[in-house]
Each structure stands twice: as structure tokens, then as C-alpha cells.
Design a protein around this motif. Structure first.
Motif, PDB file in Angstrom:
ATOM      1  N   PRO A  12       8.978  -3.815  -0.964  1.00  0.00           N
ATOM      2  CA  PRO A  12       8.690  -3.015   0.342  1.00  0.00           C
ATOM      3  C   PRO A  12       7.856  -4.063   1.400  1.00  0.00           C
ATOM      4  O   PRO A  12       7.325  -4.927   0.901  1.00  0.00           O
ATOM      5  CB  PRO A  12       7.821  -1.947  -0.037  1.00  0.00           C
ATOM      6  CG  PRO A  12       7.204  -2.169  -1.480  1.00  0.00           C
ATOM      7  CD  PRO A  12       8.328  -3.342  -2.027  1.00  0.00           C
ATOM      8  N   SER A  13       7.829  -3.531   2.804  1.00  0.00           N
ATOM      9  CA  SER A  13       7.184  -4.387   3.513  1.00  0.00           C
ATOM     10  C   SER A  13       5.539  -4.279   3.110  1.00  0.00           C
ATOM     11  O   SER A  13       4.918  -3.362   2.979  1.00  0.00           O
ATOM     12  CB  SER A  13       7.079  -3.613   4.883  1.00  0.00           C
ATOM     13  OG  SER A  13       6.532  -4.281   5.951  1.00  0.00           O
ATOM     14  N   GLY A  14       4.929  -5.685   3.183  1.00  0.00           N
ATOM     15  CA  GLY A  14       3.614  -5.876   2.952  1.00  0.00           C
ATOM     16  C   GLY A  14       3.375  -6.061   1.571  1.00  0.00           C
ATOM     17  O   GLY A  14       2.132  -6.411   1.063  1.00  0.00           O
ATOM     18  N   VAL A  15       4.342  -6.338   0.667  1.00  0.00           N
ATOM     19  CA  VAL A  15       4.319  -6.446  -0.711  1.00  0.00           C
ATOM     20  C   VAL A  15       3.863  -7.960  -0.951  1.00  0.00           C
ATOM     21  O   VAL A  15       3.623  -8.326  -2.186  1.00  0.00           O
ATOM     22  CB  VAL A  15       5.362  -6.011  -1.701  1.00  0.00           C
ATOM     23  CG1 VAL A  15       6.511  -6.710  -1.592  1.00  0.00           C
ATOM     24  CG2 VAL A  15       4.856  -5.716  -2.923  1.00  0.00           C
ATOM     25  N   GLY A  16       4.246  -8.987  -0.327  1.00  0.00           N
ATOM     26  CA  GLY A  16       4.001 -10.447  -0.362  1.00  0.00           C
ATOM     27  C   GLY A  16       5.151 -11.127  -0.800  1.00  0.00           C
ATOM     28  O   GLY A  16       5.072 -12.200  -1.132  1.00  0.00           O
ATOM     29  N   LEU A 126       0.282   1.864  -4.153  1.00  0.00           N
ATOM     30  CA  LEU A 126       0.622   2.311  -2.844  1.00  0.00           C
ATOM     31  C   LEU A 126      -0.517   2.027  -2.026  1.00  0.00           C
ATOM     32  O   LEU A 126      -0.393   1.594  -0.698  1.00  0.00           O
ATOM     33  CB  LEU A 126       1.377   3.733  -2.589  1.00  0.00           C
ATOM     34  CG  LEU A 126       2.017   4.190  -1.443  1.00  0.00           C
ATOM     35  CD1 LEU A 126       3.153   3.035  -1.294  1.00  0.00           C
ATOM     36  CD2 LEU A 126       2.512   5.431  -1.399  1.00  0.00           C
ATOM     37  N   TRP A 127      -1.912   2.615  -2.354  1.00  0.00           N
ATOM     38  CA  TRP A 127      -2.969   2.207  -1.779  1.00  0.00           C
ATOM     39  C   TRP A 127      -3.200   0.935  -1.247  1.00  0.00           C
ATOM     40  O   TRP A 127      -3.685   0.706  -0.258  1.00  0.00           O
ATOM     41  CB  TRP A 127      -4.088   2.924  -2.989  1.00  0.00           C
ATOM     42  CG  TRP A 127      -5.429   2.548  -1.816  1.00  0.00           C
ATOM     43  CD1 TRP A 127      -6.105   3.518  -1.164  1.00  0.00           C
ATOM     44  CD2 TRP A 127      -6.529   1.719  -1.913  1.00  0.00           C
ATOM     45  NE1 TRP A 127      -7.291   3.074  -0.527  1.00  0.00           N
ATOM     46  CE2 TRP A 127      -7.641   1.927  -1.283  1.00  0.00           C
ATOM     47  CE3 TRP A 127      -6.425   0.400  -2.720  1.00  0.00           C
ATOM     48  CZ2 TRP A 127      -8.612   1.168  -0.895  1.00  0.00           C
ATOM     49  CZ3 TRP A 127      -7.523  -0.432  -2.707  1.00  0.00           C
ATOM     50  CH2 TRP A 127      -8.324  -0.178  -1.576  1.00  0.00           C
ATOM     51  N   GLU A 128      -2.973  -0.059  -2.301  1.00  0.00           N
ATOM     52  CA  GLU A 128      -3.261  -1.505  -2.101  1.00  0.00           C
ATOM     53  C   GLU A 128      -2.126  -1.818  -1.052  1.00  0.00           C
ATOM     54  O   GLU A 128      -2.528  -2.739  -0.216  1.00  0.00           O
ATOM     55  CB  GLU A 128      -3.117  -2.372  -3.263  1.00  0.00           C
ATOM     56  CG  GLU A 128      -3.005  -3.838  -3.130  1.00  0.00           C
ATOM     57  CD  GLU A 128      -4.336  -4.338  -2.585  1.00  0.00           C
ATOM     58  OE1 GLU A 128      -4.352  -5.365  -2.013  1.00  0.00           O
ATOM     59  OE2 GLU A 128      -5.445  -3.811  -2.809  1.00  0.00           O
ATOM     60  N   ILE A 133      -1.076  -3.765   4.567  1.00  0.00           N
ATOM     61  CA  ILE A 133      -0.364  -3.639   6.044  1.00  0.00           C
ATOM     62  C   ILE A 133      -1.658  -3.561   6.965  1.00  0.00           C
ATOM     63  O   ILE A 133      -1.597  -4.144   8.128  1.00  0.00           O
ATOM     64  CB  ILE A 133       0.425  -2.484   5.572  1.00  0.00           C
ATOM     65  CG1 ILE A 133       1.561  -2.726   5.026  1.00  0.00           C
ATOM     66  CG2 ILE A 133       0.922  -2.249   7.216  1.00  0.00           C
ATOM     67  CD1 ILE A 133       2.555  -1.526   4.831  1.00  0.00           C
ATOM     68  N   ARG A 134      -2.724  -2.907   6.679  1.00  0.00           N
ATOM     69  CA  ARG A 134      -3.978  -2.673   7.396  1.00  0.00           C
ATOM     70  C   ARG A 134      -4.285  -3.944   7.788  1.00  0.00           C
ATOM     71  O   ARG A 134      -5.018  -4.098   8.975  1.00  0.00           O
ATOM     72  CB  ARG A 134      -4.739  -1.561   7.162  1.00  0.00           C
ATOM     73  CG  ARG A 134      -4.501  -0.011   7.287  1.00  0.00           C
ATOM     74  CD  ARG A 134      -5.304   0.762   6.741  1.00  0.00           C
ATOM     75  NE  ARG A 134      -4.732   2.314   6.778  1.00  0.00           N
ATOM     76  CZ  ARG A 134      -4.526   2.975   7.692  1.00  0.00           C
ATOM     77  NH1 ARG A 134      -4.649   2.409   9.213  1.00  0.00           N
ATOM     78  NH2 ARG A 134      -3.865   3.996   7.755  1.00  0.00           N
ATOM     79  N   ARG A 135      -4.670  -4.774   6.851  1.00  0.00           N
ATOM     80  CA  ARG A 135      -5.262  -6.086   7.155  1.00  0.00           C
ATOM     81  C   ARG A 135      -4.557  -7.085   8.238  1.00  0.00           C
ATOM     82  O   ARG A 135      -4.972  -7.990   8.639  1.00  0.00           O
ATOM     83  CB  ARG A 135      -5.485  -6.856   5.847  1.00  0.00           C
ATOM     84  CG  ARG A 135      -6.739  -6.297   5.033  1.00  0.00           C
ATOM     85  CD  ARG A 135      -7.479  -7.274   3.782  1.00  0.00           C
ATOM     86  NE  ARG A 135      -6.351  -7.245   2.756  1.00  0.00           N
ATOM     87  CZ  ARG A 135      -6.016  -6.662   1.499  1.00  0.00           C
ATOM     88  NH1 ARG A 135      -6.977  -5.541   1.544  1.00  0.00           N
ATOM     89  NH2 ARG A 135      -5.107  -6.779   0.829  1.00  0.00           N
ATOM     90  N   ARG A 136      -3.109  -6.675   8.321  1.00  0.00           N
ATOM     91  CA  ARG A 136      -2.407  -7.576   9.078  1.00  0.00           C
ATOM     92  C   ARG A 136      -2.981  -7.214  10.637  1.00  0.00           C
ATOM     93  O   ARG A 136      -2.946  -8.105  11.472  1.00  0.00           O
ATOM     94  CB  ARG A 136      -0.966  -7.030   9.131  1.00  0.00           C
ATOM     95  CG  ARG A 136      -0.257  -7.518   7.719  1.00  0.00           C
ATOM     96  CD  ARG A 136       1.072  -7.029   7.982  1.00  0.00           C
ATOM     97  NE  ARG A 136       1.978  -7.264   7.060  1.00  0.00           N
ATOM     98  CZ  ARG A 136       3.265  -7.028   6.636  1.00  0.00           C
ATOM     99  NH1 ARG A 136       3.710  -6.075   7.593  1.00  0.00           N
ATOM    100  NH2 ARG A 136       4.204  -7.487   5.873  1.00  0.00           N
ATOM    101  N   GLY A 137      -3.392  -6.054  10.850  1.00  0.00           N
ATOM    102  CA  GLY A 137      -3.860  -5.778  12.255  1.00  0.00           C
ATOM    103  C   GLY A 137      -2.806  -5.748  13.193  1.00  0.00           C
ATOM    104  O   GLY A 137      -2.899  -5.787  14.424  1.00  0.00           O
ATOM    105  N   ALA A 145       2.220   4.712   8.906  1.00  0.00           N
ATOM    106  CA  ALA A 145       2.644   5.623   8.157  1.00  0.00           C
ATOM    107  C   ALA A 145       4.331   5.844   7.584  1.00  0.00           C
ATOM    108  O   ALA A 145       4.357   6.221   6.664  1.00  0.00           O
ATOM    109  CB  ALA A 145       2.404   7.011   8.883  1.00  0.00           C
ATOM    110  N   LYS A 146       5.049   5.294   8.801  1.00  0.00           N
ATOM    111  CA  LYS A 146       6.509   4.848   8.631  1.00  0.00           C
ATOM    112  C   LYS A 146       6.542   4.033   7.542  1.00  0.00           C
ATOM    113  O   LYS A 146       7.542   4.229   6.446  1.00  0.00           O
ATOM    114  CB  LYS A 146       6.920   4.775   9.764  1.00  0.00           C
ATOM    115  CG  LYS A 146       8.627   4.538   9.770  1.00  0.00           C
ATOM    116  CD  LYS A 146       8.965   4.311  11.140  1.00  0.00           C
ATOM    117  CE  LYS A 146      10.779   4.123  11.262  1.00  0.00           C
ATOM    118  NZ  LYS A 146      11.240   4.057  12.389  1.00  0.00           N
ATOM    119  N   ARG A 147       5.916   2.844   7.435  1.00  0.00           N
ATOM    120  CA  ARG A 147       6.170   1.905   6.563  1.00  0.00           C
ATOM    121  C   ARG A 147       5.705   2.281   5.132  1.00  0.00           C
ATOM    122  O   ARG A 147       6.648   2.124   4.157  1.00  0.00           O
ATOM    123  CB  ARG A 147       5.334   0.750   6.763  1.00  0.00           C
ATOM    124  CG  ARG A 147       5.740  -0.403   7.952  1.00  0.00           C
ATOM    125  CD  ARG A 147       5.136  -1.570   7.980  1.00  0.00           C
ATOM    126  NE  ARG A 147       5.738  -2.144   9.135  1.00  0.00           N
ATOM    127  CZ  ARG A 147       6.759  -2.916   9.113  1.00  0.00           C
ATOM    128  NH1 ARG A 147       7.540  -3.174   7.973  1.00  0.00           N
ATOM    129  NH2 ARG A 147       7.045  -3.774  10.361  1.00  0.00           N
TER     130      ARG A 147
END
Length: 185
Positions: A12-16, A126-128, A133-137, A145-147
Motif C-alpha cells: 500500500p501507499s505509505g508502507v515504505g 493500519l494505524w501506523e 501518510i499524515r507525516r508526509r503532509g 481516507a481514500k488511501r
């Protein structure tokens, strides 16, 4: 001559995925990252032929019709695909080629290239993933929410892959990735 290999890298997007891949490619320059085709516009600093092959929608549709892509998918309003000739040529030269692609494309590869090694990168939770994703800003609440909805669907499909690696600690995940790729056959 050494036999080439196709390695599918999904998560998923944001997983690294990107961070893991950059580290992997730095430590193993013999690996080759396939350059995808996309209909999206280049971001600042991106170079045609290095980061992506940037094409218009008409050209992309022509490539699909001519079966010039191993896989392709629509994501966030743009199309992405993997050029068949480039990958097949590299593999025939004995190269190990990595595709960093979305779930839909990975499923297509299972059909078009069944011998590919398919790896799925999981978040610790999922929380992490949401926190990353939020830290990307860079995302609106609606986009986040969609991601996250899409990420849950992707995580549910992780068992379709040969190997799953949890990216809870970057160095540990990299070690697990290297072990998956370079275990003596």
C-alpha cells in the motif's frame, strides 16, 4: 549465462516501498528497477526515461492495444504500465528486474509472467500506515481516507503473494527482503 528474474514489489501507499527499494538498489546495483510508462505529468525534477516514460493518453492506449505492456492499471486518475520489451530484454540478458507496481498490475503479472517472484510489503498496522501518510503532509483528509480504504483492500490481498515482509523497522525489513531475494537455490 545467468538466468534473469522478474521480481514484483507491491504494497500500500505509505508502507515504505520506495525507501526500501532505494536502499536495496544502493546495496545491490546488479538489480535493475524497471521504468514504468505513465500518463501523469512529470513532477519537478523527474526525468523522462529515468523516473518514468511520460506519454499522453492516446499513446498509452495504443501501447495497451498493441500488447506492449506486461501490466497496466489506472491509479489516482492516471494510467501506469510496464513496458514489455524493456523487461523481456533485460531478463534475456540475465538481469534481475524489479517492478514496483500496484496490486492490480501485480495480479496481471501473475497471469502474464507466472514465474515472477512476488513480494508484498505490509505496514505493522493500519494505524501506523495512517500516521506515515499524515507525516508526509501532502494529503487532504479525503485523500487520506481514500488511501486507507484502498490500503485495507491491498492488505487483504497480501496472501496472494509469494512472500510478505512487514516494514516495522527499515533495517530489519531490508534484511528480510535480501534474505527473500538472495537465498541460495
Amino acid at each position: 549465462m545467468e538466468t534473469g528474474k522478474l521480481i514484483v514489489f507491491t504494497g500500500p501507499s505509505g508502507v515504505g516501498k520506495g525507501t526500501l527499494l532505494r536502499k536495496l538498489l544502493t546495496q545491490h546495483p546488479e538489480l535493475v528497477l524497471s521504468t514504468s510508462v505513465t500518463t501523469r505529468l512529470p513532477r519537478p525534477g523527474e526525468i523522462h526515461g529515468t523516473d518514468y516514460y511520460f506519454v499522453n493518453l492516446e499513446k498509452f492506449q495504443q501501447m495497451v492495444a498493441n500488447q506492449e505492456l506486461l501490466e497496466w492499471a489506472e491509479f489516482a486518475g492516471n494510467y501506469y504500465g510496464t513496458p514489455r520489451f524493456q523487461v523481456e530484454e533485460l531478463i534475456s540478458q540475465g538481469k534481475w528486474v524489479i517492478l514496483e507496481i500496484e496490486l492490480e498490475g501485480a495480479r496481471q503479472i501473475r497471469q502474464t509472467f507466472p514465474k515472477a517472484l512476488r513480494l508484498f510489503i505490509l505496514p505493522p498496522s493500519l494505524w501506523e500506515l495512517e500516521q506515515r501518510i499524515r507525516r508526509r503532509g501532502t494529503e487532504t483528509e479525503e485523500a487520506i481516507a481514500k488511501r486507507l480504504r484502498r490500503a485495507q483492500e491491498e492488505i487483504n490481498a497480501a496472501n496472494e503473494f509469494d512472500i510478505q515482509i512487514v516494514n516495522d523497522d527499515l533495517e530489519k525489513a531490508l534484511e528480510n527482503l535480501e534474505a527473500a531475494l538472495f537465498v541460495p537455490c
